[in-house]
Motif scaffolding. Structure first.
Motif, mmCIF file in Angstrom:
data_model
loop_
_atom_site.group_PDB
_atom_site.id
_atom_site.type_symbol
_atom_site.label_atom_id
_atom_site.label_comp_id
_atom_site.label_asym_id
_atom_site.label_seq_id
_atom_site.Cartn_x
_atom_site.Cartn_y
_atom_site.Cartn_z
ATOM 1 N N ALA A 227 0.837 -1.197 0.000
ATOM 2 C CA ALA A 227 0.000 0.000 0.000
ATOM 3 C C ALA A 227 0.869 1.243 0.000
ATOM 4 O O ALA A 227 1.925 1.264 0.610
ATOM 5 C CB ALA A 227 -0.907 0.008 1.235
ATOM 6 N N THR A 228 0.415 2.276 -0.728
ATOM 7 C CA THR A 228 1.082 3.574 -0.700
ATOM 8 C C THR A 228 0.003 4.630 -0.615
ATOM 9 O O THR A 228 -0.937 4.620 -1.414
ATOM 10 C CB THR A 228 1.922 3.806 -1.968
ATOM 11 N N LYS A 233 -4.442 7.958 5.689
ATOM 12 C CA LYS A 233 -5.171 6.840 5.089
ATOM 13 C C LYS A 233 -4.529 5.504 5.427
ATOM 14 O O LYS A 233 -5.221 4.513 5.633
ATOM 15 C CB LYS A 233 -5.269 7.016 3.569
ATOM 16 N N ILE A 234 -3.176 5.502 5.484
ATOM 17 C CA ILE A 234 -2.485 4.251 5.828
ATOM 18 C C ILE A 234 -2.834 3.844 7.255
ATOM 19 O O ILE A 234 -3.066 2.676 7.552
ATOM 20 C CB ILE A 234 -0.955 4.420 5.693
ATOM 21 N N ARG A 235 -2.925 4.813 8.113
ATOM 22 C CA ARG A 235 -3.263 4.535 9.515
ATOM 23 C C ARG A 235 -4.597 3.805 9.633
ATOM 24 O O ARG A 235 -4.794 2.986 10.517
ATOM 25 C CB ARG A 235 -3.367 5.856 10.293
ATOM 26 N N ASN A 236 -5.515 4.155 8.721
ATOM 27 C CA ASN A 236 -6.854 3.573 8.825
ATOM 28 C C ASN A 236 -7.076 2.386 7.893
ATOM 29 O O ASN A 236 -8.165 1.850 7.828
ATOM 30 C CB ASN A 236 -7.902 4.653 8.533
ATOM 31 N N GLN A 241 -2.932 -2.572 8.882
ATOM 32 C CA GLN A 241 -2.965 -2.826 10.321
ATOM 33 C C GLN A 241 -2.725 -4.299 10.606
ATOM 34 O O GLN A 241 -1.969 -4.665 11.491
ATOM 35 C CB GLN A 241 -4.312 -2.389 10.901
ATOM 36 N N GLN A 242 -3.371 -5.118 9.796
ATOM 37 C CA GLN A 242 -3.206 -6.554 9.987
ATOM 38 C C GLN A 242 -1.767 -6.985 9.705
ATOM 39 O O GLN A 242 -1.173 -7.725 10.471
ATOM 40 C CB GLN A 242 -4.131 -7.288 9.017
ATOM 41 N N ALA A 243 -1.235 -6.476 8.601
ATOM 42 C CA ALA A 243 0.078 -6.939 8.178
ATOM 43 C C ALA A 243 1.174 -6.429 9.084
ATOM 44 O O ALA A 243 2.180 -7.090 9.288
ATOM 45 C CB ALA A 243 0.357 -6.502 6.742
ATOM 46 N N TYR A 244 0.984 -5.260 9.600
ATOM 47 C CA TYR A 244 2.136 -4.674 10.238
ATOM 48 C C TYR A 244 1.876 -4.010 11.580
ATOM 49 O O TYR A 244 2.550 -4.302 12.573
ATOM 50 C CB TYR A 244 2.786 -3.663 9.273
ATOM 51 N N LEU A 245 0.893 -3.144 11.620
ATOM 52 C CA LEU A 245 0.778 -2.305 12.814
ATOM 53 C C LEU A 245 0.333 -3.087 14.042
ATOM 54 O O LEU A 245 0.650 -2.729 15.159
ATOM 55 C CB LEU A 245 -0.160 -1.134 12.557
ATOM 56 N N GLY A 246 -0.442 -4.156 13.823
ATOM 57 C CA GLY A 246 -0.797 -5.011 14.952
ATOM 58 C C GLY A 246 -1.930 -4.441 15.783
ATOM 59 O O GLY A 246 -2.543 -3.422 15.449
#
Lengths: 250, 320
Positions: A227-228, A233-236, A241-246
Motif C-alpha cells: 500500500a502507498t 489513510k495508511i493509519r486507517n 494494520q493486519q500486516a504490520y501495525l498489529g
C-alpha cells in the motif's frame, strides 16, 4: 503532472531462492518526505541498497530525475545527487567529526586528484562542513574523534555527512536505529527542520517518528509494497494494520 | 611560520634529519668511511619503506611484493649500463616509466582483491619479476650484473663520489618526505586514508575509490623504483636477490616497526632495522632469532611502533 524525482519500476531482487524484493513500484515526489515502513525482514535495507547502488537488482529499473541510473555505480549515483545514510553506523571512526563531514563535502566537489594543497587550510570546505554540523547540532563537537562520541551523535553525524553532499534526494536508513527516547526526539527534530527543504526517502521502524515526519507512506511486506498513501489513510487501512501495525494501533 | 618544532617527536625527527645532513662530515672526522656506506644503504631502504608506507600505512594496502620495484629500478640502471648507456636522465626516466607501468598493470589487477588475496597476488607478481630476471641469462641471470660506472649526471648533480651519492640519496629522501606530507593532507590523501578505514562509505560519498587507490599504488611504485635506481648505483652489483620476497617482508617490518601511517615512522623504522641488522649480526650468528623475538614483542606490545612511543611524550593538544 510533474515527473517524480525518483521512480522505481518493477524492481526484483533474489538471493538464490530467497526473494528479497518483488515487483516493487515506488515513486518519490520532489520536496516530499516519503517513508517506507515494514516488519523486520521485509526488505527495507535491501531496497535502499539497490537505490544507492551497493546491491544490483535482479531486474527492474530505477530512474532519478528522469535518467535511468540502474547501471550506475554507488559513487556515480552519489555524485548524481543520491545521498545515503546507513542503518549500521558507517563513518570514518579514527577521524574527527569535522574531517568526516569534510570528506562528504569534498566528494561532492568534483575529482580529488589534487596532490598539494592541504585541506586543513581550505576555508570554504571547512565552512561548508561546519554548516552541516550546525544543522544536526554537532558543531560544538566538531573536533572530537568519531570513535569517541556517543552512538546517538554518530547517527547525527551520518545525517550531517549525507546533508553535506548537497543531495537532491536523501536516503535515510533507520536514522533512529538503536537510539534512546531522548536521542530519538532530537533526531525527529533535526529531520523535521529539513522537511519541505529536502526530498527524503525515510526508512524507519519508529512509528511515532514516521507519522510525525512523513507526507506519504509505503508499506513493505515480503519485498513487495502492499500500500502507498497519505499517512492518515495508511493509519486507517485495515490490511496494513493486519500486516504490520498489529493490535495496539487497531 | 613556526621555527622550532612543537612536540617531542617532531624535535627528535628534526634532530635526526640534521644529523643525517652532517653525517658525512662526522664520519670523515672520526675516519670511519664504512659508516657512510651503511648510512647510504639505510637511506635508500628508507625511501623504499616510505613508498611502501604510502600504500600500506596510509592506504591499508598490504603489499608483499614491493621489493620488485627496487629490482626494476636497479635493472633500469644495470641493463642500459650493460649496453654502455650511462646517461643518468635516461636511467631515471626509464625507472619512472617502467616501475610506473608495472605498478599500473599489476595494481589494476591486485586492487580488485582485498586482504589476504591482495597480499598473495602482490607476492605472486613480484615473484614473476624475480624469476624473469633469474632466467635472463644475457643479464647475468642468477649471478647478477656488474655496473661499472654510476649514472652520469651534470657535474653539480654528479653521484660519482661516495659523499655526492650520499647527498643524492639524502635529497631524494627529503623530497619524498615532503611530497608524502603534502599528499596525505591534500584532497587525494584524504580519499586514500578514508578508503583504508571504510571503503564502502567513501563510495557512497561519491568517490570511485578504485581509481584513487590505483593512482596511489602507481605513485608508491615509482618512488620505490627510484630507490632501486639509487641502490643499483650504490652497490654497483645487482642481482635478482634484491627483489626476493624476503626483502619485501623486511620493508613491511621497517614500516610497522617505525609506525605505519605516520610520516617519519618508516624512516626511524628503517634506521632501527639497519642498526639491529648490522650490530646484532656482529654479536651472534643467531641474530635472526633475536630479531624475530623483537618483532613478536613489537606486534604484541608496541602499538604504533617507534613513532607511537615517541608521540606518547607529546602533550595531548599538540598531537595529531
Amino acid at each position: 503532472m510533474n515527473q517524480p524525482l525518483l521512480e522505481v519500476t518493477d524492481l526484483n531482487k533474489n538471493f538464490g531462492g530467497i526473494i528479497a524484493t518483488s515487483r516493487l513500484y515506488l515513486s518519490v515526489e520532489q520536496g516530499q518526505v516519503h517513508a517506507v515502513i515494514g516488519p523486520n525482514g521485509a526488505g527495507k535495507t535491501t531496497l535502499i541498497s539497490q537505490l544507492s547502488g551497493q546491491l544490483k537488482p535482479t531486474s527492474g529499473r530505477i530512474e532519478f530525475e528522469g535518467r535511468n541510473i540502474t547501471g550506475y555505480s554507488t559513487a556515480r549515483r552519489a555524485r548524481a545527487g543520491l545521498a545515503r545514510s546507513f542503518q549500521i553506523t558507517s563513518v570514518i571512526m579514527p577521524m574527527t567529526l569535522l574531517e568526516n563531514v569534510m570528506l562528504a563535502v569534498q566528494g561532492s566537489e568534483g575529482h580529488s586528484f589534487r596532490f598539494w594543497a592541504s585541506v586543513k587550510r581550505d576555508g570554504e570546505m571547512i565552512d561548508a562542513a561546519m554548516k552541516s554540523l550546525v544543522e544536526v547540532g554537532l558543531d560544538d563537537r566538531a573536533d572530537r574523534i568519531a570513535a569517541q562520541v556517543s552512538h546517538g551523535e554518530r547517527r547525527q553525524l551520518e545525517v550531517a555527512m549525507a546533508l553535506a553532499m548537497g543531495p537532491k534526494l536523501l536516503l535515510l536508513d533507520e536514522p533512529m536505529a538503536g537510539m534512546g527516547s531522548e536521542e530519538t526526539a532530537r533526531m525527529v527534530e533535526i529531520l523535521s527542520r529539513l522537511k519541505g527543504d529536502k526530498t527524503i526517502l525515510l526508512i524507519e521502524h519508529d512509528m511515532d517518528a514516521v507519522f510525525s515526519l512523513a507526507d506519504s507512506l509505503s508499506v513493505l511486506v515480503n519485498g513487495h509494497i502492499i500500500a502507498t498513501d497519505t499517512v492518515e489513510k495508511i493509519r486507517n487501512n485495515s490490511d496494513v494494520q493486519q500486516a504490520y501495525l498489529g493490535e495496539e494501533h487497531a | 611560520m613556526r621555527i622550532l618544532p612543537r612536540t617531542v617527536s617532531a624535535t627528535v625527527y628534526t634532530g635526526f634529519l640534521v644529523l643525517l645532513a652532517i653525517a658525512p662530515w662526522i664520519f670523515s672526522v672520526i675516519d670511519e668511511p664504512f659508516y657512510l656506506d651503511l648510512l647510504s644503504r639505510g637511506l635508500i631502504l628508507a625511501v623504499a619503506a616510505l613508498s611502501l608506507n604510502l600504500i600500506l600505512g596510509y592506504g591499508g594496502m598490504v603489499s608483499l611484493g614491493h621489493a620488485a620495484y627496487i629490482g626494476i629500478g636497479a635493472y633500469c640502471v644495470g641493463i642500459p649500463a650493460y649496453y654502455d648507456f650511462y646517461n643518468g636522465w635516461l636511467h631515471l626516466g626509464l625507472t619512472v616509466l617502467v616501475s610506473g607501468l608495472f605498478a599500473l598493470v599489476t595494481g589494476a589487477i591486485c586492487l580488485r582483491t582485498k586482504g589476504v588475496y591482495f597480499i598473495m597476488i602482490t607476492l605472486a607478481f613480484s615473484q614473476m619479476v624475480y624469476f624473469t630476471f633469474v632466467s635472463l641469462e644475457e643479464y647475468g641471470g642468477d649471478d647478477g650484473l656488474v655496473i661499472y660506472l654510476r649514472s652520469e649526471f651534470p657535474t653539480w648533480l654528479s653521484m660519482d663520489s661516495p659523499v655526492a651519492l650520499y647527498y643524492w640519496i639524502f635529497t631524494v629522501l627529503l623530497i619524498t618526505l615532503f611530497f608524502i606530507h603534502r599528499l596525505v593532507h591534500a584532497r587525494f590523501g584524504r580519499v586514500i586514508v578514508g578508503s583504508r578505514f571504510n571503503e564502502d562509505r567513501m563510495q557512497s560519498l561519491g568517490y570511485s575509490t578504485y581509481r584513487y587507490r590505483l593512482s596511489c599504488y602507481v605513485i608508491s611504485g615509482v618512488i620505490c623504483g627510484i630507490a632501486g635506481m639509487l641502490l643499483g648505483n650504490f652497490t654497483s652489483f645487482i642481482s635478482p636477490e634484491m627483489m626476493g620476497w624476503t626483502r619485501s617482508g623486511e620493508l613491511i617490518f621497517m614500516v610497522v616497526m617505525g609506525g605505519a601511517g605516520t610520516l617519519f615512522g618508516p624512516l626511524v623504522g628503517t634506521a632501527a632495522f639497519v642498526f639491529l641488522e648490522e650490530f646484532l649480526s656482529r654479536i651472534t650468528i643467531y641474530w635472526h632469532l633475536i630479531f624475530g623475538l623483537m618483532l613478536i614483542a613489537l606486534v604484541l606490545f608496541g602499538k604504533g611502533g617507534i613513532h607511537g612511543w615517541l608521540s606518547a611524550f607529546d602533550s595531548e593538544e599538540e598531537r595529531g
